[in-house]
Enzyme design. Structure first.
Site, PDB file in Angstrom:
ATOM      1  N   LYS A  52       0.554  -4.792  -3.433  1.00 18.87           N
ATOM      2  CA  LYS A  52       1.739  -4.001  -3.712  1.00 18.87           C
ATOM      3  C   LYS A  52       3.099  -4.643  -3.602  1.00 18.87           C
ATOM      4  O   LYS A  52       3.891  -4.394  -4.707  1.00 18.87           O
ATOM      5  CB  LYS A  52       2.012  -3.038  -2.506  1.00 18.87           C
ATOM      6  CG  LYS A  52       0.864  -1.893  -2.486  1.00 18.87           C
ATOM      7  CD  LYS A  52       0.695  -1.332  -1.083  1.00 18.87           C
ATOM      8  CE  LYS A  52      -0.185  -0.229  -1.065  1.00 18.87           C
ATOM      9  NZ  LYS A  52      -0.533   0.584   0.312  1.00 18.87           N
ATOM     10  N   GLN A  96       1.358   0.247   6.313  1.00 19.45           N
ATOM     11  CA  GLN A  96       0.001   0.598   5.901  1.00 19.45           C
ATOM     12  C   GLN A  96      -1.114   0.937   7.014  1.00 19.45           C
ATOM     13  O   GLN A  96      -0.893   0.567   8.204  1.00 19.45           O
ATOM     14  CB  GLN A  96      -0.627  -1.232   5.689  1.00 19.45           C
ATOM     15  CG  GLN A  96      -1.878  -1.167   4.961  1.00 19.45           C
ATOM     16  CD  GLN A  96      -2.050  -0.618   3.484  1.00 19.45           C
ATOM     17  OE1 GLN A  96      -1.123  -0.422   2.841  1.00 19.45           O
ATOM     18  NE2 GLN A  96      -3.250   0.007   3.174  1.00 19.45           N
ATOM     19  N   ASP A 119       4.960   7.056   0.619  1.00 14.39           N
ATOM     20  CA  ASP A 119       3.526   7.177   0.380  1.00 14.39           C
ATOM     21  C   ASP A 119       3.285   8.757   0.575  1.00 14.39           C
ATOM     22  O   ASP A 119       1.994   9.170   0.404  1.00 14.39           O
ATOM     23  CB  ASP A 119       2.789   6.677   1.968  1.00 14.39           C
ATOM     24  CG  ASP A 119       2.085   5.290   1.731  1.00 14.39           C
ATOM     25  OD1 ASP A 119       1.497   5.246   0.531  1.00 14.39           O
ATOM     26  OD2 ASP A 119       2.047   4.754   2.764  1.00 14.39           O
TER      27      ASP A 119
HETATM   28  N1  GUN Z   1      -4.481   2.852   3.690  1.00 15.70           N
HETATM   29  C1  GUN Z   1      -5.480   3.402   2.796  1.00 15.70           C
HETATM   30  N2  GUN Z   1      -4.587   3.802   1.784  1.00 15.70           N
HETATM   31  C2  GUN Z   1      -3.164   3.816   1.935  1.00 15.70           C
HETATM   32  C3  GUN Z   1      -2.186   4.099   1.406  1.00 15.70           C
HETATM   33  O1  GUN Z   1      -2.062   4.819   0.221  1.00 15.70           O
HETATM   34  N3  GUN Z   1      -0.851   3.985   2.056  1.00 15.70           N
HETATM   35  C4  GUN Z   1      -0.977   3.324   3.191  1.00 15.70           C
HETATM   36  N4  GUN Z   1       0.187   3.239   3.685  1.00 15.70           N
HETATM   37  N5  GUN Z   1      -2.390   2.960   3.838  1.00 15.70           N
HETATM   38  C5  GUN Z   1      -3.416   3.094   3.298  1.00 15.70           C
END
Ligand code: GUN
Length: 293
Positions: A52, A96, A119
């Protein structure tokens, strides 16, 4: 059978974003800035967050990574979130998931300012999405919509069977596919671990979206001829022949399912790259104040 190339589609979206960022910079506007909070050292999470941050650099965003030890207290984490909520330079940020057991993820997600929740996990954004109001859409479901749209796959009146009811993928996906929009207008069935005779449903599906995290769960006998199959699974399975020691396995037994499909996503290179592209798209929207105008 057509392979849905997530990598190529993600690159196209990132190029569009990069062009917009260049235009913003040229007129002296605010450069979008995404921050990420990572707790602990789970291999998958570390890779995702690093990707990311790298993607931010590629499109010209500012980025910050706050990496904490697994022992961080919930209180400390909530304080950091408050700080990021108030930081005018940060347009959007993510925490995350998963978080260590001693931290309540619901408390953490609710602490994020909904206007910076790129998100789309805050209950306000979830509620706005369900109500059809402008909202940050969760990145993986939004990425799947982009794939369907950019490959001009017909969805109206189709039977879409979603496997898995997670807050991150399955639940929002089922809601979005049923909306009166394109892609959408599907009749949706949401299957999960308590579904009786799950193959009965998948065999009727025009579109299958598999998001259960069980490697090779979907086999050829479960799929109708001509179906569209979207594989969200990314389970790490040991593989001594790889430098990393593992490889990614989808929820679909690709070799035997692919020949029956009209369209199918590979793993890797399918849905995964789209998730990052859509997170960047949400961050650009945040910087442009498009969602909460
Ligand atoms: N863990 C698995 N997928 C995601 C996501 O799209 N965003 C976040 N923050 N954590 C995740």
């Amino acid at each position: 059978m057509t392979l849905l190339d997530g990598k190529k589609t993600s690159e196209a979206i990132q190029n569009e974003i990069a062009a917009e960022v260049a235009a913003i910079k040229a007129r002296g506007g605010k450069v979008p800035h995404l921050a990420a909070i990572l707790v602990g050292n789970d291999g998958g999470s570390v890779t995702y967050v690093n990707n990311k941050v790298l993607a931010c650099e590629r499109v010209g965003f500012g980025s910050s990574l706050f990496h904490y030890d697994e022992s961080i207290s919930e209180e400390e984490l909530l304080l950091k979130i408050k700080e990021l909520n108030l930081d005018a330079d940060i347009d959007g940020f993510i925490v995350q998931l998963p978080l260590p057991k001693h931290i309540d993820p619901e408390k953490v997600l609710e602490a994020v300012d909904p206007q910076k929740d790129v998100d789309g996990f805050h209950p306000i954004n979830v509620g706005r999405m369900v109500a059809g109001l402008p909202a940050y859409l969760p990145a993986t479901p939004a990425g799947i919509l982009q794939l369907l749209e950019r490959y001009q796959i017909e969805t109206s009146g189709k039977h879409c069977v979603v496997l898995g009811r997670s807050n991150i993928v399955g639940s929002p996906m089922s809601i979005l596919m049923a909306k009166n929009t394109y892609p959408g207008n599907c009749t949706v069935t949401l299957c999960h671990s308590r579904t009786k005779d799950l193959p009965y449903y998948t065999r009727q599906a025009d579109i299958i979206i598999a998001a259960i995290g069980k490697p090779e769960f979907v086999t050829a006998d479960m799929v109708k001829e001509g179906a569209v199959v979207i594989d969200v699974g990314t389970t790490r399975v040991p593989d001594a022949s790889r430098k990393s020691g593992f490889r990614l396995r989808g929820d679909v037994k690709f070799e035997e399912v692919a020949p029956k499909c009209s369209y199918i996503t590979p793993v890797p290179g399918g849905v995964g790259p789209l998730t990052i592209a859509m997170l960047l798209k949400n961050t650009l929207s945040a910087a442009k104040k498009e969602v909460y105008a």
